[in-house]
Structures are given as C-alpha cells and as structure tokens.
Scaffold this active site. Structure first.
Site, PDB file in Angstrom:
ATOM      1  N   GLY A 150       0.824  -1.222   0.000  1.00 37.13           N
ATOM      2  CA  GLY A 150       0.000   0.000   0.000  1.00 37.13           C
ATOM      3  C   GLY A 150       0.847   1.256   0.000  1.00 37.13           C
ATOM      4  O   GLY A 150       1.108   1.829   1.065  1.00 37.13           O
ATOM      5  N   HIS A 166     -10.152   7.015  20.004  1.00 38.74           N
ATOM      6  CA  HIS A 166      -9.281   8.172  19.756  1.00 38.74           C
ATOM      7  C   HIS A 166      -9.915   9.099  18.719  1.00 38.74           C
ATOM      8  O   HIS A 166      -9.977  10.320  18.909  1.00 38.74           O
ATOM      9  CB  HIS A 166      -7.907   7.688  19.273  1.00 38.74           C
ATOM     10  CG  HIS A 166      -7.095   8.748  18.590  1.00 38.74           C
ATOM     11  ND1 HIS A 166      -7.331   9.141  17.287  1.00 38.74           N
ATOM     12  CD2 HIS A 166      -6.083   9.523  19.035  1.00 38.74           C
ATOM     13  CE1 HIS A 166      -6.489  10.111  16.971  1.00 38.74           C
ATOM     14  NE2 HIS A 166      -5.724  10.358  17.999  1.00 38.74           N
ATOM     15  N   ASN A 167     -10.392   8.529  17.637  1.00 40.74           N
ATOM     16  CA  ASN A 167     -10.981   9.364  16.584  1.00 40.74           C
ATOM     17  C   ASN A 167     -12.252  10.059  17.064  1.00 40.74           C
ATOM     18  O   ASN A 167     -12.500  11.212  16.733  1.00 40.74           O
ATOM     19  CB  ASN A 167     -11.287   8.527  15.340  1.00 40.74           C
ATOM     20  CG  ASN A 167     -10.031   8.213  14.551  1.00 40.74           C
ATOM     21  OD1 ASN A 167      -8.935   8.192  15.104  1.00 40.74           O
ATOM     22  ND2 ASN A 167     -10.169   7.947  13.273  1.00 40.74           N
ATOM     23  N   SER A 188      -2.085   6.598  14.181  1.00 35.32           N
ATOM     24  CA  SER A 188      -2.626   7.959  14.181  1.00 35.32           C
ATOM     25  C   SER A 188      -1.520   8.996  14.002  1.00 35.32           C
ATOM     26  O   SER A 188      -0.396   8.797  14.439  1.00 35.32           O
ATOM     27  CB  SER A 188      -3.355   8.229  15.500  1.00 35.32           C
ATOM     28  OG  SER A 188      -3.765   9.567  15.535  1.00 35.32           O
ATOM     29  N   GLU A 235     -11.258  12.853  19.109  1.00 34.55           N
ATOM     30  CA  GLU A 235     -10.770  13.897  18.183  1.00 34.55           C
ATOM     31  C   GLU A 235     -11.952  14.722  17.640  1.00 34.55           C
ATOM     32  O   GLU A 235     -11.888  15.960  17.598  1.00 34.55           O
ATOM     33  CB  GLU A 235     -10.012  13.202  17.053  1.00 34.55           C
ATOM     34  CG  GLU A 235      -9.433  14.098  15.995  1.00 34.55           C
ATOM     35  CD  GLU A 235      -8.787  13.257  14.881  1.00 34.55           C
ATOM     36  OE1 GLU A 235      -7.978  12.355  15.184  1.00 34.55           O
ATOM     37  OE2 GLU A 235      -9.118  13.499  13.703  1.00 34.55           O
ATOM     38  N   LYS A 285      -8.255   2.917  18.688  1.00 39.77           N
ATOM     39  CA  LYS A 285      -8.077   3.950  17.648  1.00 39.77           C
ATOM     40  C   LYS A 285      -9.421   4.614  17.326  1.00 39.77           C
ATOM     41  O   LYS A 285      -9.490   5.830  17.102  1.00 39.77           O
ATOM     42  CB  LYS A 285      -7.475   3.318  16.385  1.00 39.77           C
ATOM     43  CG  LYS A 285      -7.429   4.226  15.157  1.00 39.77           C
ATOM     44  CD  LYS A 285      -6.513   5.421  15.358  1.00 39.77           C
ATOM     45  CE  LYS A 285      -6.122   6.230  14.146  1.00 39.77           C
ATOM     46  NZ  LYS A 285      -7.022   6.500  13.091  1.00 39.77           N
TER      47      LYS A 285
HETATM   48  P1  NBP Z   1      -5.777   5.241   0.950  1.00 45.87           P
HETATM   49  O1  NBP Z   1      -6.737   5.000   2.048  1.00 45.87           O
HETATM   50  O2  NBP Z   1      -6.049   6.289  -0.044  1.00 45.87           O
HETATM   51  O3  NBP Z   1      -5.560   3.849   0.185  1.00 45.87           O
HETATM   52  C1  NBP Z   1      -4.673   3.790  -0.873  1.00 45.87           C
HETATM   53  C2  NBP Z   1      -4.057   2.418  -0.987  1.00 45.87           C
HETATM   54  O4  NBP Z   1      -5.084   1.411  -0.990  1.00 45.87           O
HETATM   55  C3  NBP Z   1      -3.310   2.273  -2.299  1.00 45.87           C
HETATM   56  O5  NBP Z   1      -2.193   1.459  -2.051  1.00 45.87           O
HETATM   57  C4  NBP Z   1      -4.338   1.591  -3.183  1.00 45.87           C
HETATM   58  O6  NBP Z   1      -3.783   0.883  -4.250  1.00 45.87           O
HETATM   59  C5  NBP Z   1      -4.954   0.651  -2.186  1.00 45.87           C
HETATM   60  N1  NBP Z   1      -6.239   0.122  -2.633  1.00 45.87           N
HETATM   61  C6  NBP Z   1      -7.420   0.743  -2.822  1.00 45.87           C
HETATM   62 BR1  NBP Z   1      -7.695   2.542  -2.605  1.00 45.87          BR
HETATM   63  N2  NBP Z   1      -8.394  -0.065  -3.226  1.00 45.87           N
HETATM   64  C7  NBP Z   1      -7.810  -1.262  -3.317  1.00 45.87           C
HETATM   65  C8  NBP Z   1      -8.298  -2.520  -3.692  1.00 45.87           C
HETATM   66  N3  NBP Z   1      -9.582  -2.699  -4.033  1.00 45.87           N
HETATM   67  N4  NBP Z   1      -7.432  -3.547  -3.696  1.00 45.87           N
HETATM   68  C9  NBP Z   1      -6.153  -3.345  -3.344  1.00 45.87           C
HETATM   69  N5  NBP Z   1      -5.616  -2.173  -2.968  1.00 45.87           N
HETATM   70  C10 NBP Z   1      -6.451  -1.140  -2.947  1.00 45.87           C
HETATM   71  O7  NBP Z   1      -4.291   5.468   1.532  1.00 45.87           O
HETATM   72  P2  NBP Z   1      -3.781   6.232   2.835  1.00 45.87           P
HETATM   73  O8  NBP Z   1      -4.407   7.562   3.000  1.00 45.87           O
HETATM   74  O9  NBP Z   1      -2.297   6.126   2.790  1.00 45.87           O
HETATM   75  O10 NBP Z   1      -4.315   5.329   4.030  1.00 45.87           O
HETATM   76  C11 NBP Z   1      -3.987   3.956   4.167  1.00 45.87           C
HETATM   77  C12 NBP Z   1      -4.787   3.385   5.335  1.00 45.87           C
HETATM   78  O11 NBP Z   1      -4.398   4.100   6.512  1.00 45.87           O
HETATM   79  C13 NBP Z   1      -6.290   3.575   5.196  1.00 45.87           C
HETATM   80  O12 NBP Z   1      -6.955   2.502   5.792  1.00 45.87           O
HETATM   81  C14 NBP Z   1      -6.558   4.843   5.982  1.00 45.87           C
HETATM   82  O13 NBP Z   1      -7.878   4.907   6.457  1.00 45.87           O
HETATM   83  C15 NBP Z   1      -5.547   4.695   7.110  1.00 45.87           C
HETATM   84  N6  NBP Z   1      -5.125   5.952   7.718  1.00 45.87           N
HETATM   85  C16 NBP Z   1      -4.956   7.064   6.977  1.00 45.87           C
HETATM   86  C17 NBP Z   1      -4.542   8.240   7.592  1.00 45.87           C
HETATM   87  C18 NBP Z   1      -4.331   9.492   6.777  1.00 45.87           C
HETATM   88  O14 NBP Z   1      -4.094  10.548   7.396  1.00 45.87           O
HETATM   89  N7  NBP Z   1      -4.373   9.434   5.459  1.00 45.87           N
HETATM   90  C19 NBP Z   1      -4.271   8.258   8.956  1.00 45.87           C
HETATM   91  C20 NBP Z   1      -4.420   7.096   9.688  1.00 45.87           C
HETATM   92  C21 NBP Z   1      -4.843   5.944   9.063  1.00 45.87           C
HETATM   93  P3  NBP Z   1      -3.628   1.568  -5.704  1.00 45.87           P
HETATM   94  O15 NBP Z   1      -2.438   2.461  -5.604  1.00 45.87           O
HETATM   95  O16 NBP Z   1      -3.458   0.450  -6.605  1.00 45.87           O
HETATM   96  O17 NBP Z   1      -4.893   2.350  -5.954  1.00 45.87           O
END
Ligand code: NBP
Length: 474
Positions: free
Chosen positions: A10, A187-188, A129, A191, A184
C-alpha cells in the site's frame, strides 16, 4: 540475498511514509502495491539508495522477507483487506504475521484475527494515528490481535513510534481481537469532540464577542500554555494567523460544511450498543451532519426567528474569554470521561483487560489529540485502576468544580443569544445528570407501566422486586 525485516503493501501517503520511517530506524523493507507502477516510482524516487526493495507480485514480496514474515497492509479499509489476507494465506507459513494498519472497524479485526489464527498465522490489527506527518516522523500506534505476534513486531513499531519527553514510545500492546482498532476508534471519536469544542469556542468569540482572527490567534496562543496545551489548540491558533492572498483571514473563506470519514459515527454507534452515554462525541458527529445541510440552513436562517436580545457583548471581554476557556476545559473533561467509560464497558464485555492509563500515554505523542491533559488521565488511573468515571477522580472533580461557574455562564449566554453550542451544552447536561442522585425516571417508569405494564421497582423495597399498578383503577 539478505531478506527484508518487514513487508508493506500500500504505497499511498501513509504506507510510503511508514516505510521511510522504518528504514530511517535501521529496518529493511520490501514493498508492494496493487498498481505496480507506484512501486517503481517509489523505488526510483524517494526510496532510491535506501534499504527498501520493490516487489512486482505478492509471491516476490513474501519470498523477500525474513522469518517469521511480517506483512503490513496500509491500504483502504474494508474488502481490499479481506482480499489481501486471502491472497497472502497460501503464500505464508505457520507463525507468519499479517498486520492491518488501516482504519479498520474493530469487529472486522476481531473476525479476521480468528480467521487468520485458524490458518496457523497471526494477525495484528493496529491503529496508526498522526496522519502523513506522523507516519513519517513518529505516529501513535495502537496494536491488538494475536498476542503471540507482538514480540516480533514490537521492536520495529516502538522504534518508529512517536516518543514523549521521557523517551517512552507511544506504542504498546493494547489487547486481543479488535482492541487496537477499537482504541483507535475511540481516539478518533475524542478527536471529533475536541475539534467541535474548539469550533464552538471560536464561534462564541467571533459571533458574540466580535473578536478578529488576529485576536483569536493571541487567545489560542495563550491557551496553549496552560491546561488546554495540545496539538489541536496549537494548530487552531496557526489557522487564525493564515491570511488569504487578499490579506484577509483564510479561515473565513472556507465553506462551513464539515466532512467526515465515519469513525466518529462508529464511536457513537458503539456507545448506543453498549448503553453508555457518549453525548459530547455524538453531538460532534451530529454537528458535522448539521453543517453539511448548508442549503437548508441558509433557507432556515431567513425564516426561523432567533432570540431577543440578539445584541453583541458589551461586558468585560477578557473575563468572558476566560469563561470560554474554562467551559472548553470542563467540556473536554466530560468528553474524555465519557470515552473512557465506554472503553471500560467494552473492555469488560470482551475481556480485553484494557489498561486505561497506558492508553492515555499512547496518545501523548504522534496523534491528533496529543495534549498535556493526557498525563492527568494517566495519573488518575494510576491512583485508581478501577476508576469508574474520570469525573470522580479528585483532580478532575476539583477542575470541574472550579470551572463550572464559567461553564454555566457561557452556556447561558449562548442560549440567550442563540449561538449554537451543542457540545458545550450537552456536556453540561450530562454533568448535571450524572451528579443527580434522583432523576425523573421514576415518572418515566410510571408511564411505561401505565401503557405497557412494564413494571417498576420501588424506593421503599429491595432492588429487583418488580411492581405493577393498574393505573386506571380508582
Ligand atoms: P488510501 O486510504 O487512499 O488507500 C490507498 C491504498 O489502498 C493504495 O495502495 C491503493 O492501491 C490501495 N487500494 C485501494 Br484505494 N483499493 C484497493 C483494492 N480494491 N485492492 C487493493 N488495494 C487497494 O491510503 P492512505 O491515505 O495512505 O491510508 C492507508 C490506510 O491508513 C487507510 O486505511 C486509511 O484509512 C488509514 N489511515 C490514513 C490516515 C491518513 O491521514 N491518510 C491516517 C491514519 C490511518 P492503488 O495504488 O493500486 O490504488
């Protein structure tokens, strides 16, 4: 060829930054992404020359890992996680570990832990987080799931996690099943509550006290040196300082419709399921829904009458700003008291044996709700691990007693002048309800017995003895 310490699937913002963080702490990482061009871009870009290796397939990823293999998913929560788990199971060996670091709903992690363990593997479901900056520089990490996996993952996670001043990592084992993702989620929810309280303080200062953004910047800067010292107070002050290209405050150019990804709602639903009041966080969720009804609100603003008087504040502004600060602090105590009470109820239900003081410490650094206030919560649970409600702890009990006159003045003024402050006022209503020995539920029980023969207990008889009255009988 030397095998990597951990694999990560990812490569979006969170995944890439976690990999960079792990590598900077001396760990080698093998990476994979569904869209494999992102692997190439990463390896040839940010990861160039670093101890990070790309894989074109899951087979290649698994083959590149040291044993027990640790594969971390940092992808969109939901079905993609199930799909990757199913794809990985045949490739992994007994004792290998799958880690889900996404924002997964905790019942899914409980279900997946059982499933993965039934295949001879281990699963960690962990809250992460701190957003993208936290992922790179040190997030708060809340792992749960298969306890046997923890010793293998602990050195990596604790080295990449945020550290508080005493060097303690904001990462430790939370509990079995979905406990990590549950914490978590709480926590959210907290938040959401903290953000809503700050927004209501801003609303009062803007609408009632007519303060400028520059004045509010000064207020928040001073608040950040006392009991309210926290990341969210700090960034809010910085937001007021930011000007748009025309020199006016950028915040006033932003449309007043709040977005959300649903974790606040999960927390509210969990509170309804457990029968534990979580009024402040739930109000914060509803406030976002209300804000999203922009067109309806604009229409209603033209037809629905407000109170009289609607005039602006004419008294001592500095004194009222201090009242708002106290109201915010008291309401924040209510929010955390409710959140921790909900965690206790759920922990008891699932036998998670959560350590509430340690959980407060996990949130001290790296995450959005980090604040000095969390040390007071740690102290409260250290003094009494069986503390039923934070409000009963002497520090919080005294803090609210000190703040309550200000809190009541603020709520009264807001209600009189028609300023919407649902979180401040619902927190005060909870406080007054919680400290009331005899509520009007006696009448409610009478009503239920009247129309539905639901029976009632009597104050002059032992608990558990049920009575019914034929209310129409004269
Ligand atoms: P995203 O939540 O935007 O997910 C992107 C990733 O998921 C990419 O690697 C994408 O692959 C993959 N993906 C998707 Br979208 N659909 C898919 C599918 N059907 N099969 C396989 N892979 C798939 O990324 P992020 O913002 O980095 O967050 C990652 C995780 O961390 C999420 O669960 C998010 O809720 C959590 N999180 C995010 C934050 C934040 O601040 N962003 C904070 C804390 C936790 P691809 O490149 O091929 O599309």
């Amino acid at each position: 060829m030397k095998k990597a310490d951990i694999g990560l699937i990812g490569l979006a913002v969170m995944g890439e930054n976690l990999v960079m963080n792990m590598e900077s702490r001396g760990y080698s990482v093998c990476v994979y992404n569904r869209t494999t061009e992102k692997v190439t871009d990463f390896i040839e870009g940010r990861a160039k020359g670093k101890n990070i290796f790309g894989a074109d397939s899951l087979e290649e990823l698994v083959a590149g890992l040291s044993v027990p293999r640790k594969v971390m998913l940092m992808i969109k929560a939901g079905k993609p996680v199930d799909d990757y788990i199913d794809a990985l199971i045949p490739l992994l060996s007994p004792g290998d570990i799958i880690i889900d670091g996404g924002n997964t709903h905790y019942p899914d992690t409980t279900r997946r832990t059982k499933y993965v363990e039934s295949k001879g593997l281990l699963l960690i479901g962990t809250g992460v987080s701190g957003g993208e900056e936290g992922a790179l520089k040190g997030p708060s990490i809340m792992p749960g799931g298969s306890k046997g996996a923890w010793e293998h993952v602990k050195p990596i996670f604790q080295s990449i996690a945020a550290k508080v001043e005493d060097g303690i990592a904001c990462c430790d084992w939370v509990g079995s099943d979905g406990a990590g993702h549950y914490v978590k989620m709480i926590h959210n929810g907290i938040e959401y509550g903290d953000m809503q309280l700050i927004c209501e303080a801003y609303f009062l200062m803007k609408e009632y006290l007519s303060l400028s953004a520059d004045e509010m910047y000064e207020v928040f800067k001073s608040w950040n040196t006392g009991e309210l010292d926290s990341y969210l107070i700090e960034i809010t002050g910085n937001i007021f300082a930011r000007k748009d290209d025309d020199g006016t405050p950028l915040v006033e150019k932003i449309l007043d419709t709040a977005g959300q990804k649903g974790t606040g709602k999960w927390t509210s639903v969990a509170s309804l399921d457990e029968g534990v009041p979580l009024t402040l966080i739930s109000e914060a969720v509803y406030s976002r829904y209300l804000s999203a009804m922009k067109d309806k609100r604009v229409y209603a603003s033209k037809v629905l009458a407000g109170p009289h008087p609607t005039g602006k504040f004419t008294g001592d502004k500095a004194a009222f700003i201090e009242d708002i600060r106290q109201a915010l602090f008291a309401s924040k105590i209510i929010s955390y008291a409710q959140g921790f009470a909900l965690m206790r109820a759920t922990s008891e239900k699932y036998c998670w044996n959560l350590n509430y003081g340690d959980i407060a410490m996990l949130w001290r650094g790296g995450c959005i709700i980090r604040s000095s206030f969390l040390s007071n919560i740690k102290d409260a649970f250290d003094a009494n691990p069986n503390l039923d409600n934070l409000l009963i702890d002497p520090y919080f009990c005294n803090a609210i007693a000190k703040a309550q006159d200000s809190w009541r003045r603020v709520c009264a003024a807001a209600i009189t002048h028609g300023v919407a402050i649902s979180a401040f006022s619902s927190a005060l209503a909870y406080y007054d309800g919680y400290r009331t020995a005899r509520l009007p539920a006696n009448l409610l029980q009478a009503q239920r017995d009247y129309f539905g023969a639901h029976t009632y207990e009597r104050v002059d008889k032992p608990r558990g003895e049920m009575y019914h009255t034929n209310w129409l009988e004269t």
